[in-house]
Every structure is written in C-alpha cells, then in structure tokens.
Enzyme design. Structure first.
Site, PDB file in Angstrom:
ATOM      1  N   GLU A  76     -10.325   2.449   2.976  1.00  0.00           N
ATOM      2  CA  GLU A  76     -10.549   2.042   1.585  1.00  0.00           C
ATOM      3  C   GLU A  76     -10.445   0.518   1.459  1.00  0.00           C
ATOM      4  O   GLU A  76     -11.328  -0.134   0.903  1.00  0.00           O
ATOM      5  CB  GLU A  76      -9.502   2.721   0.699  1.00  0.00           C
ATOM      6  CG  GLU A  76      -9.604   2.358  -0.769  1.00  0.00           C
ATOM      7  CD  GLU A  76      -8.439   2.919  -1.571  1.00  0.00           C
ATOM      8  OE1 GLU A  76      -8.545   2.919  -2.817  1.00  0.00           O
ATOM      9  OE2 GLU A  76      -7.433   3.347  -0.977  1.00  0.00           O
ATOM     10  N   HIS A  77      -9.355  -0.046   1.967  1.00  0.00           N
ATOM     11  CA  HIS A  77      -9.134  -1.494   1.961  1.00  0.00           C
ATOM     12  C   HIS A  77      -9.025  -1.992   3.399  1.00  0.00           C
ATOM     13  O   HIS A  77      -8.352  -1.373   4.217  1.00  0.00           O
ATOM     14  CB  HIS A  77      -7.837  -1.863   1.234  1.00  0.00           C
ATOM     15  CG  HIS A  77      -7.695  -1.277  -0.139  1.00  0.00           C
ATOM     16  ND1 HIS A  77      -6.948  -0.148  -0.394  1.00  0.00           N
ATOM     17  CD2 HIS A  77      -8.217  -1.674  -1.326  1.00  0.00           C
ATOM     18  CE1 HIS A  77      -7.004   0.123  -1.687  1.00  0.00           C
ATOM     19  NE2 HIS A  77      -7.768  -0.782  -2.273  1.00  0.00           N
TER      20      HIS A  77
ATOM     21  N   ASP B 232      -7.242  -5.534  -6.433  1.00  0.00           N
ATOM     22  CA  ASP B 232      -6.754  -4.535  -7.376  1.00  0.00           C
ATOM     23  C   ASP B 232      -6.826  -5.026  -8.817  1.00  0.00           C
ATOM     24  O   ASP B 232      -7.079  -4.239  -9.734  1.00  0.00           O
ATOM     25  CB  ASP B 232      -5.298  -4.170  -7.062  1.00  0.00           C
ATOM     26  CG  ASP B 232      -5.183  -3.057  -6.042  1.00  0.00           C
ATOM     27  OD1 ASP B 232      -6.209  -2.438  -5.711  1.00  0.00           O
ATOM     28  OD2 ASP B 232      -4.057  -2.810  -5.573  1.00  0.00           O
TER      29      ASP B 232
ATOM     30  N   GLN C 272       0.836  -1.194   0.000  1.00  0.00           N
ATOM     31  CA  GLN C 272       0.000   0.000   0.000  1.00  0.00           C
ATOM     32  C   GLN C 272       0.874   1.249   0.000  1.00  0.00           C
ATOM     33  O   GLN C 272       0.586   2.227  -0.692  1.00  0.00           O
ATOM     34  CB  GLN C 272      -0.910   0.009   1.231  1.00  0.00           C
ATOM     35  CG  GLN C 272      -2.065   0.960   1.144  1.00  0.00           C
ATOM     36  CD  GLN C 272      -3.020   0.610   0.017  1.00  0.00           C
ATOM     37  OE1 GLN C 272      -3.633   1.489  -0.550  1.00  0.00           O
ATOM     38  NE2 GLN C 272      -3.155  -0.658  -0.318  1.00  0.00           N
TER      39      GLN C 272
ATOM     40  N   HIS D 117     -51.237  23.535  -5.813  1.00  0.00           N
ATOM     41  CA  HIS D 117     -51.013  22.095  -5.685  1.00  0.00           C
ATOM     42  C   HIS D 117     -52.317  21.389  -5.320  1.00  0.00           C
ATOM     43  O   HIS D 117     -52.673  20.363  -5.907  1.00  0.00           O
ATOM     44  CB  HIS D 117     -49.954  21.816  -4.601  1.00  0.00           C
ATOM     45  CG  HIS D 117     -48.548  21.974  -5.070  1.00  0.00           C
ATOM     46  ND1 HIS D 117     -48.050  23.159  -5.552  1.00  0.00           N
ATOM     47  CD2 HIS D 117     -47.520  21.081  -5.129  1.00  0.00           C
ATOM     48  CE1 HIS D 117     -46.782  22.999  -5.879  1.00  0.00           C
ATOM     49  NE2 HIS D 117     -46.431  21.749  -5.624  1.00  0.00           N
TER      50      HIS D 117
ATOM     51  N   HIS E 162       2.296   3.047  -3.279  1.00  0.00           N
ATOM     52  CA  HIS E 162       1.478   3.889  -4.159  1.00  0.00           C
ATOM     53  C   HIS E 162       2.055   5.304  -4.225  1.00  0.00           C
ATOM     54  O   HIS E 162       2.311   5.824  -5.304  1.00  0.00           O
ATOM     55  CB  HIS E 162       0.035   3.953  -3.657  1.00  0.00           C
ATOM     56  CG  HIS E 162      -0.805   2.811  -4.102  1.00  0.00           C
ATOM     57  ND1 HIS E 162      -1.277   2.702  -5.387  1.00  0.00           N
ATOM     58  CD2 HIS E 162      -1.270   1.729  -3.443  1.00  0.00           C
ATOM     59  CE1 HIS E 162      -1.997   1.593  -5.508  1.00  0.00           C
ATOM     60  NE2 HIS E 162      -2.001   0.988  -4.340  1.00  0.00           N
TER      61      HIS E 162
END
Length: 433
Positions: A328-329, A362, A260, A421, A263
């Site tokens: 996220e993960h 991924d 991770q 209405h 990245h």
C-alpha cells in the site's frame, strides 16, 4: 512485552510469511453475510423504519427519520467550533488535495478517420456519491477530505455523507465535510447505512458509488452491494514497506514502521535492505521507541505478529521484492531515490527520500490516501478523480465505411452464429441503395 520482528535472508521464505499474513484478509464469514442479508432486505423493504430499528439495535440510539439529517445549526456549530489555525489547516489541505486531483480530469474527445468513421469517448462524472465515515472513539477528518475532494474535482454534482450517531458528533469530521461542500450529512452508520446509500430510502437518496473505510460489517456490506452500485475497494489491513540502503537513518525507519503498526494489530510493516547493519540497528531502536507510544499495546502486537525484515543482495533485488509485495505504502530511504523510481511497478503510493514520511501522504501532500492494500496494487489504483469519471464510447459510421466493412461484419457474425448482426449492416446498405 518483548519486541521482535521476523528476519528473512531468503526471498522464498519471506513470500511464504507474507502469503500467510495476507491469506483470508478479504474473506468474509458466512455468518456475517447471512446477518447482513436480513438487514439489506429490511432496508430495501422498510426504508427509514429499518434504519431507525437497526440504529437503536446497534448504536443504542433512538433516532426518527426526521432527525437523520444533520441540520444547518449543527453544521454551523461544528465549523464555528474550530480554532482559527485548525480551520486554516483543513482549508489549505482541501485546496491542495483539489489542486492535485483537478489535474487528473479527462476530456471528451472525438476522432475522424479518412474512411468515414467517427469514434470517441464521452467523459462524465457519476451523479451522486456516498461517503462512509467511521465513528467510534477515533476522529477521521482526513478521511472525509481524501474521499470527498477527488469526487468534487471530477465534477460529481452531489456528495452524501453518512456517519454513526453519537451523543456528541465529532466536530472535526462534520466541519471538514461542510468545508468540502457536502450538503447532506446523515447520522446513520453501520451496514444499514451502506444499504441505504445503495438502494435509497424515503430520506436517504440512492447513490452511484460508495467510498470510505469501515469495520468488517461495513466492508462486507460494501462487497454485497457491489454491482448494484460501484464501490472504491475492499480494504485490508494497512501496510508499509521501506527500502533502505546504508544512507538511511535507522531511527527514522523505526518510527515509520511504528507509525504504520499503530493503525491496528493486523497492520504489516516490512523493512527491505541489503544492509544487515540497518536491520540490526532498526530492531534495537524499535525496542526502545515502542514503549513511549500511547498505542504501544497495539504496536507491540502488530510488530510481533506482522513486521518483518528482508535481507537482499542489492537495491535492485530489494525492488524485485517490493514489486512482488505490491505494498500500500512504499518508502525509498536510499541515495538518489528518483533514480530508482521508475523501477517500481507495484505500489499504492511511493514516498521518496528520508524527509518524506508516509504521514505526509496521509494528511497534506495532495494525493488521496485511499490506496489498494493486500497486494492489490498489482492491478488497482488509488482513489482519485478517475475513480469518479465514467467513460462512454462514441461511434458514428458513414455509409461508405459501413459498405466497406459489411463483409467483415458478416464474417464475425457468421462465425459467432449471430446472423441478424450481419443483416443489420446489409439491410441498411440495401435500403439506402
């Protein structure tokens, strides 16, 4: 450089650390926005001429409008450049991703009530989607697949792709797009490509939704056009959280944190466990493993700045931390992970068991890897088939139902000061009677 991670035995301290790391992740500078407002105005007013101008300015590439589109020969050459096993991997991945997302498609439905009301929902895909694929030094064929295939599974009629120009376009990216069925691939990148997709030019067609990652300029441009078109999300730095118990292999945990961290320097890796021994062993192993990695400079900065471990009293408390973190993960490196699965309330994707690295998601598992970051998994979902489907309400009232509910309509319209209405119902009843 010395590898160190921040260790926390107090949830409150960890929350403050996390808040600091996430603060301002999705803020966009006024300077960038002012620059992009000029580019947006130019693209809207001048169309292809503006795209050529900004492509020369930012990408140092002379490109006339008739050369924006990648031609058939370039697409064929990209596909033919693949080795047999490379094409097989890409095609099998596309098939698996399509199989997963095709199961998510909703159906139009209508419901008839006994008192004369028909209600329902019309399900239809958006008509045209634009995918942004970054250029630069890296190659992102998986990004093409994970954005294009869910749209295809939803029934989107046309997918358009834009990617920055270069002397030699990435064959894996172009070939993946062709194998995904994308007809129109344009050699346009940067914020000008986002504005072209959002508003259209003489050459590039306007789309209904824009998806795909990009740098801060691309992300800011996507934020600026949201509302004129839909977008997938504004993504922050990538994240992983790993819950461990004593059964976890610390070497596997360490390499997953490294995967991770590679990245970028802003990536966030978090180890959460009730085992102090795991924390100590993972820390030691990290120091040995990082130095063998090609992207070790990035990994070192990421881990030293953003990696942390949280010591809890139990797996249940570890899960409480994760539900606040909303990563996220999320990896569950614990015994019988399926027993704890339904306690997880907030995560973009969950990876269960020691043999399920995040990289499976991924690239090859099936679900799109486009996931909410920065804690937005509390209210956002991954990009999937539903992201490309519109839901339209359907209502049909019989005279019987309208007569029965006229007083209810008049009640609400009177309170809200919207007299017409109520009259829209009473007039119909009078006319028919």
């Amino acid at each position: 450089m010395r590898i160190r991670i921040s260790n926390f035995s107090n949830k409150g301290n960890f929350k403050e650390f996390l808040k600091e790391k996430r603060l301002g992740q999705l803020d966009f500078s006024d300077k960038i926005q002012q620059e992009l407002k000029i580019i947006r105005s130019d693209v809207i007013a001048k169309g292809d001429e503006a795209l050529s101008f900004y492509t020369k300015k930012f990408d140092k590439t002379e490109l006339k409008p008739e050369n924006f589109l990648i031609d058939r020969e370039e697409k064929a050459n990209a596909v033919n450049s693949l080795k047999k096993n490379e094409r097989k991997i890409i095609e099998e991945t596309i098939e698996r991703v399509y199989e997963y997302h095709s199961k998510q498609k909703l159906q139009t439905w209508l419901s008839h009530s006994a008192d004369g009301l028909i209600t329902g929902q019309l399900i239809a895909p958006v008509q045209r989607v634009g995918i942004y694929v970054p250029g630069g030094k890296a190659s992102y064929p998986s990004s093409v697949i994970m954005n294009a295939v869910p749209a295809s599974a939803a029934g989107v009629k046309e997918v358009v792709m834009v990617t920055p120009p270069s002397d030699k376009l990435d064959n894996f990216v172009i070939a993946s797009a062709v194998l995904c069925g994308i007809e129109n691939i344009f050699k346009i990148g940067g914020p000008q490509a986002i504005f072209a997709l959002a508003y259209g030019t003489e050459t590039i067609m306007r789309v209904d939704k824009i998806v795909g990652p990009g740098n801060i300029y691309v992300a800011t441009a996507k934020k600026m056009v949201y509302g004129d078109v839909d977008i997938d999300m504004i993504a922050g730095p990538s994240e992983i959280a790993i819950i461990c118990d004593e059964s976890a292999d610390p070497e596997i945990v360490a390499i997953d944190m490294i995967s991770q961290a590679e990245h970028d320097e802003m990536a966030i890796s978090t180890l959460i466990t009730h085992s102090s021994d795991i924390i100590e062993r993972v820390g030691d192993i990290l120091r040995h493993l990082v130095h063998r990695e090609p992207r070790r400079d990035i990994i070192e900065k990421s881990i030293n700045s953003n990696a942390s471990s949280v010591l809890t009293d139990s797996i249940e408390e570890s899960i409480e931390v994760v539900n606040e973190l909303a990563p996220e993960h999320l990896e569950l490196c614990i015994r019988n992970p399926f027993e704890k699965l339904f306690l997880i309330k907030n995560a973009g994707a969950i990876f269960l068991g020691g043999s399920t690295p995040e990289a499976v998601g991924d690239y090859v598992a099936g679900p799109s890897h486009v996931l909410p970051t920065g804690g937005t998994a509390r209210f956002f979902s991954p990009l999937d088939t539903l992201s490309f489907l519109k839901r339209t309400s359907v209502i049909s009232s019989s005279l019987e139902f309208l007569t029965k509910k006229a007083e209810d309509i008049a009640f609400f319209s009177s309170i809200e000061g919207l007299n017409a209405h109520g009259e829209s119902a009473s007039y119909r009843i009078k006319k028919i009677k």
